[in-house]
Design a protein around this motif. Structure first.
Motif, mmCIF file in Angstrom:
data_model
loop_
_atom_site.group_PDB
_atom_site.id
_atom_site.type_symbol
_atom_site.label_atom_id
_atom_site.label_comp_id
_atom_site.label_asym_id
_atom_site.label_seq_id
_atom_site.Cartn_x
_atom_site.Cartn_y
_atom_site.Cartn_z
ATOM 1 N N THR A 243 55.552 -35.511 14.300
ATOM 2 C CA THR A 243 54.783 -34.517 14.782
ATOM 3 C C THR A 243 54.590 -33.019 15.372
ATOM 4 O OG1 THR A 243 53.365 -36.656 14.782
ATOM 5 C CG2 THR A 243 52.481 -34.669 16.130
ATOM 6 N N THR B 50 50.852 -27.552 12.397
ATOM 7 C CA THR B 50 49.785 -27.162 14.176
ATOM 8 C C THR B 50 50.384 -27.246 15.375
ATOM 9 O OG1 THR B 50 48.550 -28.927 12.965
ATOM 10 C CG2 THR B 50 48.040 -28.592 15.326
ATOM 11 N N HIS B 51 51.688 -27.385 15.402
ATOM 12 C CA HIS B 51 53.007 -27.478 16.589
ATOM 13 C C HIS B 51 54.067 -26.660 16.458
ATOM 14 C CE1 HIS B 51 49.534 -30.540 17.853
ATOM 15 N NE2 HIS B 51 50.201 -31.608 17.234
ATOM 16 N N GLU C 70 50.354 -30.157 23.098
ATOM 17 C CA GLU C 70 50.876 -30.972 22.640
ATOM 18 C C GLU C 70 49.465 -31.784 22.553
ATOM 19 O OE1 GLU C 70 52.704 -33.555 25.000
ATOM 20 O OE2 GLU C 70 54.722 -32.490 25.420
ATOM 21 N N GLU D 21 46.873 -32.989 19.415
ATOM 22 C CA GLU D 21 46.664 -33.405 18.391
ATOM 23 C C GLU D 21 45.816 -34.117 18.181
ATOM 24 O OE1 GLU D 21 47.563 -34.534 14.740
ATOM 25 O OE2 GLU D 21 48.831 -32.778 15.930
ATOM 26 N N ASN E 123 44.160 -34.572 14.823
ATOM 27 C CA ASN E 123 44.167 -35.322 13.250
ATOM 28 C C ASN E 123 44.342 -36.084 12.980
ATOM 29 O OD1 ASN E 123 43.358 -31.732 12.342
ATOM 30 N ND2 ASN E 123 45.938 -31.834 12.721
#
Length: 895
Positions: A511, A516-517, A565, A567, A569
């Motif tokens: 993750t 995305t991060h 951080e 999240e 999804n």
């Protein structure tokens, strides 16, 4: 325009708050009960005695284009009721009845002359139920929310309608079961009421209750319906079983038992709708089928981000406004229903070349329940629960030995949403909670020394098929509010969200490194990958204020953020975290028609972005305007400037990268959309300094209705997008990361085609097809030298001819003259796709349907050296497609 000028204007307007009073008196219509009279027959002929118990109401006023003037044609209506139904009669006068547009379409087509009644039965001044009948007798129904900003045509209640044309104009009759409406208990119901008529040939809209063009809302400005005495809320109970027969054909693969050329399936399920109270409804679905849903449009994204697709499945679409929680910009939302029933996320990574694999296309939804509605005292409530099955891929070797591997674990999804109205419906506060729980706990401690049981073999499959990247649990929560004041002309709104994801160290490390991060970014000091973590917690939110009505000026401004951080999804949609955005906008409306235009507006907007390390990444200014001319043609023009463009994601974990400053412009113009032949032409042009990148897009939309029952549309689009620094890959050079980019010439050609033939309002034939071709050729390979340099030639360094060589589909690089240092695959591509649906839909009784469906699809990889039309010929026209034929029948029991 400088940001400080925008903020100054925003503050001045907010503080001075103009004192103009454009309040319009509320009209009241008082209905009467049928009593002993016989209910009218809904046949489009106003000869029933029941209609004589009440007088017509008239005095409509034009609302568009010339607001607050007498309409070209007179309209009247009357409303009566009994304990089960609301009855409405319309008389739409027309001095030229031969010119009435009676175009046929399927339900919710909204074509031709039509009249609409809109009922705010909650009287919350934000939501309403809309019922439309056309001169051809076609029905349309929508659920209205956000004070008229959102119209949901997926709402399909059971009701009855008929229309006819005579020498005075046209007549409409409708009958609405009270069970399809939502209202609370009261001696006398008071509902919001609006009736609007569209005179199609003049594109003129008139309304019973005048709503000024500068009004701050729509539903909040309705008149009122009185006289509904002692009607009882109807508890809705509907059960709708369905059955599906499906036959698939596809290219046969020799020796592959899963691809023998065809497949046959039988399926069935059940949908139910239960009125717990008249305000709140429980929807249930068991083994839902979505076979007749139109295919998603083709798309390709070279930036690596996921693509957002709109929801088309009826169970999730209905009442979706209650569950909606957009908290920032774009499509970011705490609930993205496409996550439920998604394609399995795992793959059979340990299958050999001597094995054949059959992986399910979608995850099976075992069941889902949705409890939703709005109470009389202003509570909006939504609760959704869904369980998806554990999915297994079938694997068979050349000897016929078969085994299974898990490609998706059993998963539970929960979404809860609530809002409460206050302050005479001018204020609301709300909250949301979502939870995703996957059954992964058994795989975290697998006994690999005893793989003899089927259960252990499946669990090992979870590890082997890379499902250890899945998070075990994900939770999000949020609070939101909006406050309107001064007759809803001004507003302030905001929200805050928080998320927590939990899982194994492998899952949380994955993750942290997702696009995305990108915690692994080499130049980021505020984030880093921690391989020992088993959870992440993030926040996001938005705060904005502005003017939404009154006078000609609109404006808004504010900011939103998404922490590193954050999240979402697992059951939401989040494109990018680690971002703070400030935005401001001004809009001026030309509300009064002149001799050369009907409506026009001008818009100015600006935004800046930062990350949580404080990097100033982007600023953009944009101007656009729209004009609807007196002949009903229109133009839309826009200009934009991006003097600063930095991105944290372009190098996929590498350093922050700079693009050269960009200017863009677009122009669209079109003919009168009410004509049986109309068109739209559009062009987008974008270019960056030093020819870093550019975009050329050409679009044509053609619509033609040669006769009332048949229409066709064609929307071809061509796009060319060259870029001198398109990301290719990352490799290693003497222990140092090397980020490789290249000059790409990307061309994309697509065309959507729609054909509609309407035998009658309840029997329609529809066709949709879309060929899609995207080709990319890479040249002038280079590597990133100084990722944030302003000069493109300092930002990247081209490989010399003696440094790069090509053989067998790979490029080999020798940077220092001492032999090959690294290599990478040829990135050229040609992606070709064709999708189509042919659907015959027959609503044989209200609410019950039969579908005959033929779906076709082709996916292929073409030769990047061919031109686009050669790829079309080779990969679509000369290939055997995959076909699906199905028959689906439903029957709705109303109990």
């Amino acid at each position: 325009m400088n940001i400080y000028v925008l903020l100054f204007l925003f503050c001045c307007q907010l503080l001075l708050a103009q004192n103009e009073d454009s309040t319009v008196p509320k009209r009241v219509y008082t209905t009467k009960a049928l009593g002993a009279a016989k209910a009218p027959v809904i046949d489009g002929v106003l000869d029933d005695k029941a209609w004589d118990i009440i007088d017509w109401t008239a005095d409509f006023i034009e609302s568009n284009p010339d607001e607050n003037t007498p309409p070209d044609q007179e309209s009247r209506f009357k409303i009566i009721y009994d304990q089960k139904y609301l009855y409405v009669a319309y008389r739409c006068f027309d001095k030229e009845p031969e010119n009435i547009e009676k175009r046929l379409s399927r339900r919710d087509g909204f074509a031709g002359d039509r009249i609409t009644i809109i009922l705010d039965t909650y009287h919350d001044k934000r939501t309403a139920f809309s019922f439309t009948i056309t001169a051809a007798g076609v029905k349309g129904d929508e659920f209205v929310s956000q004070n008229g900003d959102n119209w949901d045509s997926s709402w399909n209640p059971i009701w009855y309608a008929s229309a006819s044309i005579d020498d005075k104009g046209w007549v409409g009759e409708i009958k609405i079961p009270l069970s399809q409406l939502k209202f609370g208990k009261s001696k006398e119901q008071i509902w919001g009421l609006q009736v609007t008529r569209m005179l199609f040939r003049k594109q003129e809209r008139s309304a019973w209750q005048r709503i000024p063009a500068d009004a701050p809302g729509f539903v909040s400005e309705f008149g009122e319906l009185h006289g509904l005495i002692d009607i009882e809320p109807q508890h809705q109970l509907e059960i709708q079983p369905f059955g599906v027969v499906q036959y698939d054909t596809f290219p046969e693969e020799e020796g592959n038992p899963f691809r023998d050329g065809d497949d046959f399936k039988l399926n069935g399920g059940l949908d139910a709708k239960i009125g717990i109270t008249n305000d709140l409804t429980l929807d249930l679905t068991v083994n839902p089928d979505f076979g007749q849903v139109e295919a998603d449009p083709a798309a390709i994204a070279l930036d690596g981000f996921q693509i957002f697709f709109r929801e088309q499945r009826p169970f999730f679409v209905e009442n979706k406004n209650i569950f909606d929680y957009r908290f920032a910009n774009g499509q970011d939302n705490l609930f993205y229903s496409r996550r439920i029933g998604r394609s399995p996320q795992g793959f059979v990574g340990n299958a050999t070349n001597r094995e054949f694999v059959d992986t399910p296309q979608n995850t099976t939804i075992l069941g889902a329940a949705k409890f939703s509605g709005k109470t009389k005292n202003g509570w909006s409530v939504g609760l959704l629960e869904s369980v998806t099955a554990r999915e297994l891929a079938q694997i068979e070797d050349l000897n016929g030995n078969r085994r299974e591997a898990v490609v998706e674990p059993m998963t539970n999804y929960l979404v809860g949403r609530v809002q409460k109205d206050f302050n005479d419906r001018n204020t609301y506060i709300g909250g949301i909670f979502t939870a995703t729980n996957r059954n992964l706990s058994d795989i975290l401690n697998i006994d690999y020394t005893n793989p003899n049981t089927d259960e252990t073999a499946e669990l090992i499959g979870l590890r082997e098929n890379n499902l250890n990247f899945l998070r075990e649990a994900a939770y999000t929560g949020g609070l939101d509010f909006r406050h309107n004041w001064k007759d809803r002309k001004y507003f302030v709104e905001g929200n805050i969200v928080a998320s927590q994801v939990k899982g194994s160290p492998e899952a949380i490390a994955a993750t942290q490194q997702e696009l995305t991060h990108l915690f692994q970014r080499v130049d980021a000091s505020h984030v880093e990958v921690d391989p020992t973590r088993t959870s992440l917690t993030g926040t996001g939110g938005k705060l904005s204020a502005g003017r939404s009505g009154g006078g000609n000026l609109r404006y808004d401004g504010g900011f939103f953020w998404r922490s590193p951080e954050l999240e979402l999804n697992d059951v939401g949609f989040l494109r990018q975290a680690d971002e703070i955005i400030q935005f401001a906008g001004l809009r001026y409306l030309f509300l009064k028609p002149t001799k050369w235009y009907r409506r026009a507006n001008i818009n100015l907007s600006q935004f800046t972005t930062y990350d949580f390390e404080g990097n100033y990444n982007r600023i953009q200014y944009e101007f656009n305007n729209y004009i609807n001319y007196q002949n009903n043609w229109w133009t839309e023009v826009g200009l934009g400037h991006k003097p600063r463009i930095f991105t944290n994601t372009f190098l996929r974990g590498g350093p922050r990268f700079r693009f050269s400053e960009e200017n863009f412009a677009f122009v669209y113009f079109g003919s009168d959309q009410s004509k049986k032949f109309n068109f739209t032409l559009g062009h987008v042009n974008s270019s960056a300094k030093q020819n870093n990148f550019s975009l050329q897009r050409y679009e044509l939309r053609l619509n033609y209705q040669p006769f009332d029952a048949f229409s066709l549309s064609l929307n071809p689009q061509f796009e060319r997008n060259p870029n001198k620094t398109q990301y290719v890959t990352e490799t290693d050079f003497n222990g140092t990361p090397r980020y490789i980019t290249a000059n790409i010439d990307q061309q994309t050609l697509s065309a959507s085609i729609r054909l509609n033939y309407n035998i009658n309002p309840n029997l329609t034939i529809q066709y949709y097809g879309q060929p899609f071709i995207s080709r990319g050729r890479y040249t002038d390979f280079n590597f990133v030298n100084d990722a944030t340099a302003e000069d493109l030639n300092q930002r990247v360094t081209l490989y010399e001819d003696d440094q790069i060589s090509y053989a067998n589909g790979r490029y080999t690089i020798d940077e220092d003259g001492g032999g090959a240092d690294y290599s990478f695959s040829d990135p050229d591509f040609a992606f070709v796709q064709f999708r189509s649906n042919l659907v015959v839909r027959w609503e044989y009784i209200p609410g019950s349907e039969i579908f005959l469906v033929w779906s076709q699809g082709i996916n292929g990889l073409g030769d990047a050296q061919n031109n686009l039309f050669r790829s079309l010929d080779n990969q679509i026209l000369n290939q055997q497609p995959e076909n699906t034929f199905l028959i689906k029948a439903t029957y709705r029991f109303v109990l």
